[in-house]
Write a protein that holds these residues in place. Structure first.
Motif, PDB file in Angstrom:
ATOM      1  N   CYS A 196       0.492  -9.089   0.081  1.00 18.05           N
ATOM      2  CA  CYS A 196       1.676  -8.748  -0.715  1.00 18.05           C
ATOM      3  C   CYS A 196       2.840  -8.430   0.216  1.00 18.05           C
ATOM      4  O   CYS A 196       2.699  -7.661   1.164  1.00 18.05           O
ATOM      5  CB  CYS A 196       1.363  -7.546  -1.603  1.00 18.05           C
ATOM      6  SG  CYS A 196       2.822  -6.831  -2.375  1.00 18.05           S
ATOM      7  N   CYS A 236       2.674  -4.104  -7.497  1.00 21.50           N
ATOM      8  CA  CYS A 236       4.003  -3.736  -6.976  1.00 21.50           C
ATOM      9  C   CYS A 236       5.156  -4.255  -7.828  1.00 21.50           C
ATOM     10  O   CYS A 236       6.283  -3.798  -7.684  1.00 21.50           O
ATOM     11  CB  CYS A 236       4.184  -4.303  -5.567  1.00 21.50           C
ATOM     12  SG  CYS A 236       3.187  -3.488  -4.322  1.00 21.50           S
ATOM     13  N   HIS A 272       5.510  -6.740  -0.574  1.00 21.36           N
ATOM     14  CA  HIS A 272       5.988  -5.376  -0.786  1.00 21.36           C
ATOM     15  C   HIS A 272       5.037  -4.350  -0.166  1.00 21.36           C
ATOM     16  O   HIS A 272       5.465  -3.384   0.461  1.00 21.36           O
ATOM     17  CB  HIS A 272       6.152  -5.131  -2.292  1.00 21.36           C
ATOM     18  CG  HIS A 272       6.844  -3.855  -2.629  1.00 21.36           C
ATOM     19  ND1 HIS A 272       6.158  -2.712  -2.955  1.00 21.36           N
ATOM     20  CD2 HIS A 272       8.154  -3.543  -2.692  1.00 21.36           C
ATOM     21  CE1 HIS A 272       7.031  -1.753  -3.209  1.00 21.36           C
ATOM     22  NE2 HIS A 272       8.243  -2.231  -3.059  1.00 21.36           N
ATOM     23  N   CYS A 273       3.715  -4.564  -0.303  1.00 28.63           N
ATOM     24  CA  CYS A 273       2.726  -3.659   0.323  1.00 28.63           C
ATOM     25  C   CYS A 273       2.823  -3.711   1.842  1.00 28.63           C
ATOM     26  O   CYS A 273       2.411  -2.766   2.517  1.00 28.63           O
ATOM     27  CB  CYS A 273       1.298  -4.069  -0.049  1.00 28.63           C
ATOM     28  SG  CYS A 273       0.834  -3.815  -1.762  1.00 28.63           S
ATOM     29  N   CYS A 281       2.665  -8.518  -5.141  1.00 29.92           N
ATOM     30  CA  CYS A 281       1.406  -8.441  -5.907  1.00 29.92           C
ATOM     31  C   CYS A 281       1.613  -7.768  -7.270  1.00 29.92           C
ATOM     32  O   CYS A 281       2.666  -7.170  -7.539  1.00 29.92           O
ATOM     33  CB  CYS A 281       0.331  -7.714  -5.104  1.00 29.92           C
ATOM     34  SG  CYS A 281       0.467  -5.905  -5.123  1.00 29.92           S
TER      35      CYS A 281
END
Ligand SMILES: [Zn+2]
Length: 206
Positions: A177, A117, A179-180, A114
């Motif tokens: 996302c 990130c 990464h999240c 996202c």
């Protein structure tokens, strides 16, 4: 039946904008047969039951369905792909092969990193500034105090899909996302090369 391994066709991704027109004879390539191609970041087909497969770990999956001509596309669009307008290139290929009209397409921007990130350097930001119009910059890029930028690949892909003629109401953008959510999704930014891959699948019903 559409999920049978022997009818899957895998990309061979190297951050290009090359799109392969997948036919019956490609069934199983990359999974039960050697791939006789390289540098393929997008796949299109109108063969029911063939499952297109591409791989991700922060880069953006783009899914295309042309319900009028019964054709599909699946593309890998990281920052390099996005700045090279991979979404629009895929649409052009579908146009050429199947007579697809952008206004008929249903497109999905899938799980990927996202805009909160994805930090990039100035050189990447400059590439986006070259390709996207000034009035779009603040939707795509946010400059930080450290000279780096936060890059929103979802927004960038949305903008270029609209520019290619896809109706805004026909674009679905994920809110997931990688990464999240790296506790259950693979993220290159989180894990580096010590990671697995996420796969995207798309198939026309037989
Ligand atoms: Zn995130």
């Amino acid at each position: 039946m559409g999920w049978m391994k022997k009818r899957m066709v895998l990309s061979y991704q190297t951050h290009t904008t090359n799109v392969r027109l997948v036919t019956e004879e490609d069934a199983g390539k990359g999974i039960v047969k050697e791939r006789d191609y390289k540098d393929i970041d997008g796949l299109i087909t109108n063969v029911p039951g063939i499952t297109l497969v591409t791989f991700f770990a922060d880069c953006v999956p783009l899914y295309f369905l042309d319900p009028v001509h019964k054709a599909i596309g699946l593309s890998h669009s990281g920052w390099r792909g996005t700045v090279s307008r991979m979404g629009a290139v895929t649409i052009d290929k579908m146009k050429e092969a199947y007579g697809t009209r952008a206004e008929d397409l249903l497109v999905c921007i899938g799980p990927s990193i996202c805009g909160d990130c994805y930090e990039v350097g100035e050189e990447v930001a400059l590439e986006f500034k070259k390709v996207f119009a000034n009035q779009n910059w603040n939707q795509i890029l946010r400059e930080k105090d450290n000279g780096k930028f936060m890059l929103d690949l979802w927004k960038a892909n949305e903008i270029l899909l609209k520019e290619a003629g896809v109706k805004p109401e026909n674009i679905q953008t994920t809110d997931i996302c990688t990464h999240c959510n790296s506790d259950y999704l693979f993220s290159h930014r989180t894990c580096g090369n010590e990671r697995g891959n996420l796969a995207a699948f798309l198939s026309l019903k037989e």
